[in-house]
Design an enzyme around this catalytic site. Structure first.
Site, PDB file in Angstrom:
ATOM      1  N   CYS A   1      -2.103   1.442   7.429  1.00  0.00           N
ATOM      2  CA  CYS A   1      -0.646   1.534   7.354  1.00  0.00           C
ATOM      3  C   CYS A   1      -0.081   2.800   8.000  1.00  0.00           C
ATOM      4  O   CYS A   1       1.117   2.875   8.264  1.00  0.00           O
ATOM      5  CB  CYS A   1      -0.185   1.437   5.900  1.00  0.00           C
ATOM      6  SG  CYS A   1      -0.744  -0.064   5.066  1.00  0.00           S
TER       7      CYS A   1
ATOM      8  N   HIS B   1       6.783   4.123   5.801  1.00  0.00           N
ATOM      9  CA  HIS B   1       6.030   2.878   5.724  1.00  0.00           C
ATOM     10  C   HIS B   1       6.617   2.043   4.593  1.00  0.00           C
ATOM     11  O   HIS B   1       6.830   2.531   3.479  1.00  0.00           O
ATOM     12  CB  HIS B   1       4.559   3.199   5.454  1.00  0.00           C
ATOM     13  CG  HIS B   1       3.746   2.016   5.046  1.00  0.00           C
ATOM     14  ND1 HIS B   1       3.788   0.817   5.721  1.00  0.00           N
ATOM     15  CD2 HIS B   1       2.867   1.839   4.026  1.00  0.00           C
ATOM     16  CE1 HIS B   1       2.974  -0.042   5.126  1.00  0.00           C
ATOM     17  NE2 HIS B   1       2.405   0.548   4.098  1.00  0.00           N
TER      18      HIS B   1
ATOM     19  N   ASN C   1       5.145  -5.665   3.001  1.00  0.00           N
ATOM     20  CA  ASN C   1       4.335  -4.612   3.604  1.00  0.00           C
ATOM     21  C   ASN C   1       3.645  -5.196   4.838  1.00  0.00           C
ATOM     22  O   ASN C   1       2.750  -6.020   4.726  1.00  0.00           O
ATOM     23  CB  ASN C   1       3.306  -4.113   2.586  1.00  0.00           C
ATOM     24  CG  ASN C   1       2.431  -2.996   3.126  1.00  0.00           C
ATOM     25  OD1 ASN C   1       2.365  -2.752   4.321  1.00  0.00           O
ATOM     26  ND2 ASN C   1       1.734  -2.319   2.233  1.00  0.00           N
TER      27      ASN C   1
END
Length: 325
Positions: free
Chosen positions: A119, A252, A282
């Protein structure tokens, strides 16, 4: 004359299939897994996500985002002289998703490679591209985050399968006489490998271990807020700026509570926080460039503003980049 890099174009792409929480709840019910829209929203802030069709790859998503970024930058694929793709879900073991994407957009001949920092991947890739431009190794870089995380989800685990989605985001980063990417700060700590991982691999034509995502959510949450705050402060210090200089925080997009917690630690009002996690879920390395492109095209981000981009992911990796738009 000092050489800098600036973002001149952004682009993003989401696969057409959109699943609301209610859609996903209904699908999970067929497996005997119970959850609810309220349970998902309360813990994550996520209301929907996009899943790619079975025959669509990370490079497919990334190529479309790349084309849009190149168009926004006012150049062509032939003008690109460096391609970096951040992904944890590449099309195949090798070659890289970057090489496959390069062929799809027609940018033949330039260096192309993947960055794997989960990520945090886009922040890592952007930092590498900036360094290569500053050194004179490249003049116009295409930096892409692209993921098909739906392929590695355990749909018998309601604590993880509701979190992730597929998508891609891209930027064109060009050499400039004026500062654009002001500073960055990257870190990793392999002692925390086990809290977020996919503990499987291919050997002799078989999958060894478990090829599905595993996460200790509480451990990730505890680490994430602290390291993101430190990385942001370190990046500001390198640039000679303070929290008050941040116009937009683009973190993020993992969990709204982590994002809001980071904003509060940086003493930023929540209206300076770019949020897309509610609609995208996500998307790992794609989440920051997706959110950036959304904010740019919505007119939120204006030239001259300072943007703080930061990510944290499996590895355990984390980092931040400060941009002057």
């Amino acid at each position: 004359m000092t050489r800098y890099s600036r973002i001149t174009g952004t682009g993003s792409y989401l696969p057409p299939r959109r699943l609301t929480n209610d859609d996903l709840v209904a699908e999970l019910a067929t497996r005997g897994i119970e959850t609810s829209n309220d349970w998902i929203v309360e813990r994550t802030g996520i209301r929907a996500r996009h899943f790619a069709a079975p025959d669509v790859t990370a490079s497919d998503l990334g190529a479309e985002a790349a084309r849009r970024a190149i168009e926004a930058a006012g150049c062509t694929a032939r003008d690109i002289d460096l391609i970096i793709v951040a992904t944890s879900t590449p099309d195949m073991v090798f070659p890289s998703a970057a090489c496959i994407l390069q062929d799809k957009i027609g940018a033949h001949g330039c260096p192309a490679f993947d960055v794997q920092a989960v990520c945090s991947g886009f922040v890592y890739a952007l930092t590498v591209a900036d360094a290569m431009i500053r050194s004179g190794s490249a003049r116009r870089a295409l930096v892409v985050g692209a993921e098909v995380f739906s392929r590695i989800l355990d749909f018998n685990d309601r604590t993880t399968c509701v979190l992730f989605g597929d998508g891609a985001g891209a930027v064109v980063l060009e050499a400039s006489d004026e500062p654009g990417l002001l500073a960055s700060d990257l870190h990793a700590d392999g002692r925390h490998v086990g809290i977020l991982c996919v503990p499987g691999h291919v050997s002799g034509g078989q999958v060894l271990g478990d090829p599905l995502l595993k996460m200790d959510g509480q451990a990730v949450f505890k680490l994430a807020v602290g390291v993101l705050e430190k990385a942001a402060h370190a990046t500001l210090a390198k640039a000679g700026l303070t929290e008050a200089d941040i116009d937009w925080l683009i973190p993020h997009q993992a969990n709204i509570r982590i994002m809001q917690g980071t904003a509060k630690k940086l003493k930023l009002p929540l209206d300076k926080l770019v949020v897309t996690v509610d609609q995208h879920g996500n998307t790992s390395a794609a989440s920051i460039p997706l959110a950036l492109d959304h904010a740019v095209r919505a007119g939120q981000i204006q030239r001259g503003q300072h943007l703080m981009l930061e990510g944290v992911g499996g590895g355990f990796t984390w980092g931040a980049v400060l941009l002057k738009w």
